[in-house]
Design a protein around this motif. Structure first.
Motif, PDB file in Angstrom:
ATOM      1  N   THR A   1       0.886  -1.174   0.000  1.00  0.00           N
ATOM      2  CA  THR A   1       0.000   0.000   0.000  1.00  0.00           C
ATOM      3  C   THR A   1       0.921   1.220   0.000  1.00  0.00           C
ATOM      4  O   THR A   1       0.966   1.983   0.948  1.00  0.00           O
TER       5      THR A   1
ATOM      6  N   ASN B   1      -5.490  -3.371  -5.876  1.00  0.00           N
ATOM      7  CA  ASN B   1      -6.127  -3.412  -4.560  1.00  0.00           C
ATOM      8  C   ASN B   1      -5.576  -4.595  -3.786  1.00  0.00           C
ATOM      9  O   ASN B   1      -5.787  -5.754  -4.163  1.00  0.00           O
ATOM     10  N   LEU B   2      -4.870  -4.324  -2.703  1.00  0.00           N
ATOM     11  CA  LEU B   2      -4.292  -5.384  -1.879  1.00  0.00           C
ATOM     12  C   LEU B   2      -5.339  -6.380  -1.406  1.00  0.00           C
ATOM     13  O   LEU B   2      -5.061  -7.572  -1.225  1.00  0.00           O
ATOM     14  N   LEU B   3      -6.574  -5.906  -1.209  1.00  0.00           N
ATOM     15  CA  LEU B   3      -7.619  -6.737  -0.613  1.00  0.00           C
ATOM     16  C   LEU B   3      -8.383  -7.587  -1.619  1.00  0.00           C
ATOM     17  O   LEU B   3      -9.197  -8.421  -1.232  1.00  0.00           O
TER      18      LEU B   3
ATOM     19  N   PRO C   1      -0.291   0.199   6.373  1.00  0.00           N
ATOM     20  CA  PRO C   1      -1.578  -0.096   5.731  1.00  0.00           C
ATOM     21  C   PRO C   1      -2.643   0.914   6.147  1.00  0.00           C
ATOM     22  O   PRO C   1      -2.525   1.566   7.198  1.00  0.00           O
TER      23      PRO C   1
ATOM     24  N   TYR D   1      -7.119  -2.811   8.315  1.00  0.00           N
ATOM     25  CA  TYR D   1      -5.676  -3.002   8.502  1.00  0.00           C
ATOM     26  C   TYR D   1      -5.386  -4.459   8.845  1.00  0.00           C
ATOM     27  O   TYR D   1      -4.313  -4.989   8.512  1.00  0.00           O
TER      28      TYR D   1
ATOM     29  N   CYS E   1      -5.506  -6.357   5.542  1.00  0.00           N
ATOM     30  CA  CYS E   1      -4.320  -5.944   4.784  1.00  0.00           C
ATOM     31  C   CYS E   1      -3.081  -6.673   5.310  1.00  0.00           C
ATOM     32  O   CYS E   1      -2.237  -7.150   4.523  1.00  0.00           O
ATOM     33  N   THR E   2      -2.967  -6.765   6.623  1.00  0.00           N
ATOM     34  CA  THR E   2      -1.820  -7.440   7.228  1.00  0.00           C
ATOM     35  C   THR E   2      -1.828  -8.922   6.896  1.00  0.00           C
ATOM     36  O   THR E   2      -0.794  -9.505   6.536  1.00  0.00           O
TER      37      THR E   2
ATOM     38  N   ARG F   1      -3.208 -10.464   4.343  1.00  0.00           N
ATOM     39  CA  ARG F   1      -2.904 -10.692   2.932  1.00  0.00           C
ATOM     40  C   ARG F   1      -1.447 -10.367   2.610  1.00  0.00           C
ATOM     41  O   ARG F   1      -0.835 -11.018   1.767  1.00  0.00           O
TER      42      ARG F   1
END
Length: 453
Positions: free
Chosen positions: A163, A265-267, A386, A411, A414-415, A417
């Protein structure tokens, strides 16, 4: 002297990105340089130390022989203060008497551990020890063969901010890596037998520029949901490169960074090749064929990107790289189309694929960074800050929660993933809220991290 250097420009640009990322979903915060440097130092420099001194013998000798050289000066307690129990001693800026007592206790504990030669990874990581200085001094102890090994292994190190925003952590990582590379070069210059890597790179007119370019191409990777952040991160790295030049005669072609710093998108999206393989077992026949095609194309693009990067660091053949860039861009675009369709089916979205892509910006990591996942299975180091946003405020896209589905803030996901993006020996350093350490709502994240580390 009224000059604006890349760091100041980076700060201005980061303020711009933070200002643009408005709204409840952004979760964007400016991260000060001292924070980015601290996280980068503790995470990346420790990984570098393990490469430079894998047995730990040099590190142990340095800390035993000269312990005071490697303890942060702001942490130290003078001999007078260590014996003085009064509270009228001089405190650090912002330090309360209670915090001073805690610092004094921690300093005595650290000094005792070093005196007793009880030097462990935990002691080095949890204490205010100058890991970067240890790295620099350990390099001095290496012979030509070891210098060559360390150069090659660091060249293969892959660092990600998933991110990345305007690239603050990437810029910090570049500065740290640059200092290590240049220290290796300095030692190679005086080595009785010049290491092979040194013989290869001395053809470049400006080694500072070459090293910065090498880092940007081979070591650093970033992803962000916001295109403005990606643009600024790229610009920030380019400015850092230009600042290394002294004269016009030293100018070499600028690197192609579009395959390192990417929007996504990280998610949302597959995080590894195993998820694609799992989809093989559950998907339709058509999607099964697509996923096999994806795996085949990933191997092909991986080879293309490796050849492109090698060419960009070789001044003799760089002129031929433009055609390769267009070819890779086209192949990655086809891969992205396949993986987006596959993922949209995977999450059973009600949206048309194109609408889903525009609103969710999915990012299938093995297809976007084939040079990482095909060869290494993931990143070596992940650093960053994040976004902190309550999941109830996310309206423009939906994502699967995984192990941390019940955690209220993104968050946590995010962590989770980000950890999945590490290879088996990977290291992560994130800035996270204190709720991770005590809140029952984040127990699942604590359990997940404990199971992984």
């Amino acid at each position: 002297n009224n000059e604006i250097n890349p760091e100041i420009l980076g700060y201005i640009l980061q303020q711009y990105v933070t200002g643009v990322e408005e709204g409840d979903e952004a979760g964007a915060f400016y991260t000060k340089n001292d924070i980015t440097d601290y996280i980068t130092s503790k995470t990346l420099s420790f990984k570098l130390l393990n490469i430079i001194d894998p047995s730990g013998s040099i590190t142990k000798k340095l800390l035993i022989d000269h312990p005071q050289h490697y303890i942060e000066s702001s942490f130290k307690i003078s001999e007078h203060d260590s014996l003085n129990n009064d509270t009228d001693t001089e405190l650090l800026l912002g330090e309360t008497p209670a915090l001073y007592e805690l610092r004094k206790y921690d300093y005595k504990f650290l000094k005792q551990q070093l005196d007793e030669e009880n030097i462990t990874s935990e002691i080095i990581l949890s204490s205010p020890i100058k890991i970067v200085k240890i790295c620099h001094d350990a390099i001095i102890e290496l012979d030509s063969k070891e210098l060559n090994r360390v150069w090659d292994e660091i060249s293969d190190l892959k660092v990600l901010d998933p991110t990345c925003g305007s690239g603050a952590f990437l810029f910090s990582a570049m500065q740290l890596l640059e200092s290590i590379y240049l220290q290796i070069i300095s030692q190679a210059k005086i080595s009785p037998e010049a290491p092979k890597f040194y013989q290869d790179i001395i053809v470049h007119k400006n080694l500072n520029y070459y090293v910065a370019k090498k880092i940007a191409l081979e070591n650093l990777f970033g992803v962000d949901l916001m295109q403005e952040g990606i643009d600024v991160a790229n610009l920030r790295l380019y400015l850092a490169l230009v600042s290394r030049l002294n004269t016009l005669s030293e100018i070499e072609p600028m690197p192609i960074l579009e395959f390192n710093i990417r929007r996504g998108n990280l998610l949302v999206g597959f995080t590894n090749l195993q998820e694609l393989a799992k989809k093989n077992e559950t998907g339709s026949l058509a999607l099964f064929a697509d996923s096999n095609k994806i795996l085949s194309q990933i191997e092909e693009v991986n080879s293309d990107i490796e050849a492109l990067n090698k060419g960009q660091l070789d001044t003799d053949i760089f002129s031929r790289e433009e055609e390769k860039k267009r070819s890779i861009r086209s192949k990655l675009s086809r891969l992205k189309g396949l993986t987006n369709t596959l993922y949209a089916d995977h999450v059973n979205t009600n949206l048309e694929t194109q609408d889903f892509v525009e609103s969710h910006v999915p990012f299938t990591w093995p297809a976007e960074f084939p040079q990482i996942f095909q060869k290494k299975g993931g990143f070596d180091v992940i650093i960053g800050n994040p976004p902190y946003v309550q999941k109830t405020k996310i309206k423009s896209y939906r994502f699967q929660g995984g192990e941390t589905a019940k955690c209220p803030d993104i968050y946590a996901t995010c962590t989770e993933r980000a950890v999945k993006l590490l290879n088996d020996k990977g290291t992560i350093g994130f800035i996270v809220p204190m709720t991770l350490s005590w809140s029952k709502k984040y127990q699942s994240l604590r359990d997940y991290l404990t199971s992984k580390f």
